[in-house]
Design a protein around this motif. Structure first.
Motif, PDB file in Angstrom:
ATOM      1  N   LEU A  30      24.618 -21.856 -23.846  1.00 27.95           N
ATOM      2  CA  LEU A  30      25.835 -21.889 -23.027  1.00 27.95           C
ATOM      3  C   LEU A  30      25.946 -23.219 -22.287  1.00 27.95           C
ATOM      4  O   LEU A  30      27.038 -23.792 -22.172  1.00 27.95           O
ATOM      5  N   VAL A  60      32.609 -26.329 -29.813  1.00 27.31           N
ATOM      6  CA  VAL A  60      32.684 -25.134 -28.970  1.00 27.31           C
ATOM      7  C   VAL A  60      33.009 -23.911 -29.817  1.00 27.31           C
ATOM      8  O   VAL A  60      32.470 -22.826 -29.622  1.00 27.31           O
ATOM      9  N   SER A  64      28.494 -23.850 -31.602  1.00 23.49           N
ATOM     10  CA  SER A  64      27.830 -23.070 -30.563  1.00 23.49           C
ATOM     11  C   SER A  64      27.686 -21.612 -30.982  1.00 23.49           C
ATOM     12  O   SER A  64      26.669 -20.973 -30.692  1.00 23.49           O
ATOM     13  N   ILE A  65      28.698 -21.096 -31.675  1.00 28.55           N
ATOM     14  CA  ILE A  65      28.610 -19.707 -32.149  1.00 28.55           C
ATOM     15  C   ILE A  65      27.472 -19.579 -33.160  1.00 28.55           C
ATOM     16  O   ILE A  65      26.699 -18.615 -33.153  1.00 28.55           O
ATOM     17  N   VAL A  68      24.221 -19.526 -31.297  1.00 30.15           N
ATOM     18  CA  VAL A  68      24.029 -18.231 -30.647  1.00 30.15           C
ATOM     19  C   VAL A  68      23.586 -17.176 -31.657  1.00 30.15           C
ATOM     20  O   VAL A  68      22.649 -16.409 -31.423  1.00 30.15           O
TER      21      VAL A  68
ATOM     22  N   LEU C 144      33.662 -17.467 -27.505  1.00 32.51           N
ATOM     23  CA  LEU C 144      32.438 -17.626 -26.741  1.00 32.51           C
ATOM     24  C   LEU C 144      32.429 -16.696 -25.528  1.00 32.51           C
ATOM     25  O   LEU C 144      31.394 -16.103 -25.200  1.00 32.51           O
ATOM     26  N   PHE C 147      31.497 -13.311 -26.510  1.00 31.72           N
ATOM     27  CA  PHE C 147      30.047 -13.192 -26.687  1.00 31.72           C
ATOM     28  C   PHE C 147      29.340 -13.097 -25.343  1.00 31.72           C
ATOM     29  O   PHE C 147      28.423 -12.290 -25.163  1.00 31.72           O
ATOM     30  N   MET C 148      29.765 -13.944 -24.381  1.00 34.49           N
ATOM     31  CA  MET C 148      29.135 -13.920 -23.060  1.00 34.49           C
ATOM     32  C   MET C 148      29.235 -12.535 -22.441  1.00 34.49           C
ATOM     33  O   MET C 148      28.257 -12.001 -21.903  1.00 34.49           O
ATOM     34  N   TRP C 151      26.952 -10.031 -24.480  1.00 39.66           N
ATOM     35  CA  TRP C 151      25.511 -10.245 -24.403  1.00 39.66           C
ATOM     36  C   TRP C 151      24.986  -9.994 -22.986  1.00 39.66           C
ATOM     37  O   TRP C 151      23.930  -9.383 -22.808  1.00 39.66           O
TER      38      TRP C 151
END
Lengths: 168, 104, 393
Positions: A30, A60, A64-65, A68, C144, C147-148, C151
């Protein structure tokens, strides 16, 4: 040296330091996203709008995915008591300090930075497209080929396990 | 120090060093890859800064290089992470210290 | 007269900015625009929630909310107050910081992308040269944040929901972008204002919208399907799937944070519908040449509400897909279809000197042929028997 540049620089440096020092890998990824977004802002500052948006879209939105997903698939974030730095980190740190010293010395003593900066030019997407289709058409084709190869290669590497099981 | 190029070059140098530190000192293979991504981004920032403040920005060479570099980084990340996942399946670890099968 | 109504908001802003002292006028102009945009779309959010609940109620043979205010139209206010005064629960093992940041990160991008949409003549907040690219790149941040949220809750259902949502959003982002590439190719610009200007002409009484061309129609349909999936709406609402994973990635959120998720999803829906209007439905242009006296912003919002009505209708009608159906549909049908649609658009562009009938036939042949082939190719291997009904005994 403007205020906006200072803010962007602080954000980028802080986020990237966080990205490599935090204990939990998801937090690292992150923080990495924040660093990428800061770089996109820096590109916008430098008048490179198209590159800034491409940076956001690719880093981004996609890289980044991927990071992750890789962290979750390898269960890397589940062992909190593990040592986070490798056994040879002293040597690595020494190399980094040496490289940083050389780079800073080279930049501050360079002749290039003493020249007058050229004024800002207007960059249109149309101009980028023209250059991409005329002067840089061969690299464009090559990168298309490379991306296709990477796509297929990544799929094959990541699913090789299942094929082996099927053969048995 | 009036030239704004110096600021961007120093920022890029620090970013490169941080990325390198991540790649050389972290234990987890994914973070090594993250460090490499940061180094690539530092190079991209250099290209854009030199293009913007350099002698002929109308040639768009720096922008082109960065666009191709971003595409390349996407491919690199996909293949690199696929490799890490494949290694994890095989050795059940992502630590670079434990991947020492080739050691004599 | 018609012109002054058309520009009423632009003139109002200039008048208001005139009150600010000279050096602050630029900032004042930006602040007023942002405030207006956020106010209008937040209000639209409130109106849409009540319309959706009432519409769904009608479709399902019930009344929907009808207690608060006249015909229940004050229900959103009651919901808002309820969300505000509810206790904010954070799970004990949750990652507090990420858990707190996720709804904020989810809400900001949809509002940001609204800024590039031309919602009326001279009414684009920022006219980027690469407007569409901005839209998609900022929209990518939403994945994202999902996902945040999933998670950080430390809940297996929310993690599953987040994984489903990310897989779905990434898969459908590709057809979404590729179906808009056709318009970019024909117009030759990434700027949304120029795309609207390219559709501004009239052919007799009918407008030159891209949806009235074979590739434009196919592109619009594909775009709307991908947009439905991208905004996690039924029939693509697997990430929320109440019957399997309860509420997906926002299961551990309560009170105002939950409301923020809701707000983010709806604003995202408005934004992507607005992009669809801009790309294929002529933006703020009037649908018939003699209706041009009606102001441009009214047309934009009329089209937006019409699209929202379609979304509500779809939600009330279609059942939810299965995960494998979802992925098969994205990769085996949507992706090849959008690629062939790009070919059709290219054929259309290069046949411009030829008579219109030839263009229509060639383009339609490509699209219909590929639709039949891909549709058949998907169906072939499956044995579809007659549907059998089982009743409880």
């Amino acid at each position: 040296m403007t205020i906006s540049f200072a803010i962007i620089a602080v954000v980028i440096i802080a986020a990237s330091v966080a990205a490599i020092t935090l204990r939990h890998l998801i937090h690292c990824s992150l923080a990495l996203v924040v660093a990428f977004a800061g770089l996109a802002a820096a590109y916008l500052q430098l008048n490179a709008q198209f590159v800034g948006f491409a940076q956001l879209l690719v880093y981004v939105g996609a890289v980044s995915i991927l990071v992750v997903f890789a962290i979750l698939l390898t269960r890397s974030g589940e062992n909190p008591n593990e040592e986070i730095f490798s056994k040879t980190w002293m040597a690595g740190a020494a190399v980094v300090v040496a490289v940083l010293g050389v780079l800073v010395w080279a930049i501050t003593n360079s002749e290039v930075v003493k020249r007058e900066p050229s004024p800002a030019t207007e960059v249109t997407v149309r101009g980028i497209g023209d250059v991409l289709m005329n002067r840089f058409v061969l690299p464009l084709e090559v990168i298309g080929l490379l991306l296709t190869a990477a796509l297929i290669g990544a799929v094959i590497i990541a699913m090789s396990d299942r094929q082996e099981r099927k053969m048995k | 120090m009036s030239n704004p190029l110096v600021g961007y070059l120093l920022l890029s140098a620090f970013l490169f060093a941080i990325g390198m530190a991540g790649a050389l000192t972290r234990r987890n293979a994914i973070l090594v890859l993250v460090g490499i991504e940061l180094m690539l981004n530092a190079a991209n920032l250099n290209f854009i800064a030199f293009w913007r403040f350099g002698p002929n920005p109308e040639a768009l060479t720096g922008v082109m290089f960065v666009i191709f570099s971003i595409g390349l980084a996407a491919a690199e990340a996909a293949v690199g992470l696929a490799l890490i996942i494949a290694i994890y399946r095989h050795y059940k670890t992502t630590s670079v210290d434990e991947m020492d099968q080739l050691k004599g | 007269m018609a012109d002054s109504i058309d520009q009423i908001f632009v003139n109002l802003k200039h008048w208001l900015v005139g009150f600010a002292p000279e050096p602050w006028q630029g900032l004042a102009s930006i602040v007023i625009s942002i405030a207006a945009l956020m106010g209008v779309f937040a209000t639209l959010f409130a109106v849409t929630t009540i319309l959706e609940r009432k519409g769904l109620g009608r479709i399902q043979n019930r009344y929907g909310p009808n207690r608060v205010g006249p015909f229940g139209f004050l229900q959103p206010a009651a919901d808002g107050i309820k969300a505000l005064i509810k206790e904010d629960l954070v799970p004990r093992s949750a990652d507090k910081v990420v858990h707190f940041l996720a709804p904020l990160v989810l809400v900001i991008p949809p509002f940001l992308v609204l800024s590039v949409l031309p919602i009326g003549r001279n009414m684009t907040l920022v006219d980027f040269d690469a407007g569409i690219l901005f839209f998609f790149s900022v929209g990518a941040i939403m994945e994202l944040s999902v996902f945040m949220a999933g998670w950080s809750s430390r809940n297996k259902y929310s993690l599953l929901g987040a994984m489903r949502a990310i897989a779905q959003m990434i898969s459908y982002e590709i057809p979404l972008i590729l179906s808009s590439v056709t318009v970019i190719m024909i117009v030759g610009s990434l700027s949304l204002n120029e795309i609207v200007a390219a559709q501004g002409g009239f052919n007799g009484a009918f407008p030159d919208w891209f949806v009235f061309t074979p590739w434009g129609f196919a592109g619009f349909v594909l775009f709307m399907i991908a947009a439905t999936a991208e905004s996690n709406r039924s029939p693509f609402d697997l990430p929320e799937g109440e019957s399997e994973i309860i509420a997906g990635y926002y299961i551990e959120y309560s009170g105002f944070k939950f409301a923020l998720f809701f707000l983010g999803e709806y604003i995202g829906l408005f934004a992507v519908s607005g992009l669809g209007i801009t790309l294929f439905l002529g933006g703020w242009g009037a649908p018939l040449s003699f209706l041009q006296f009606i102001p441009s912003w009214a047309w934009f919002f009329a089209k937006l509400l019409a699209l929202i009505a379609v979304f509500i209708w779809i939600r009330g009608t279609l059942p939810r897909l299965r995960q494998d159906q979802l992925m098969n549909f994205a990769w085996k049908f949507m992706l090849p279809m959008t690629l062939l649609n790009i070919v059709a658009a290219a054929v259309w562009h290069f046949m411009l000197p030829l008579p219109a009938a030839a263009r229509w036939i060639a383009c339609s042949a490509i699209i219909i042929g590929s639709y039949i082939l891909l549709g058949r190719g998907l169906m072939e291997r499956r044995k579809i028997g007659r549907r059998t009904y089982r009743f409880a005994e």
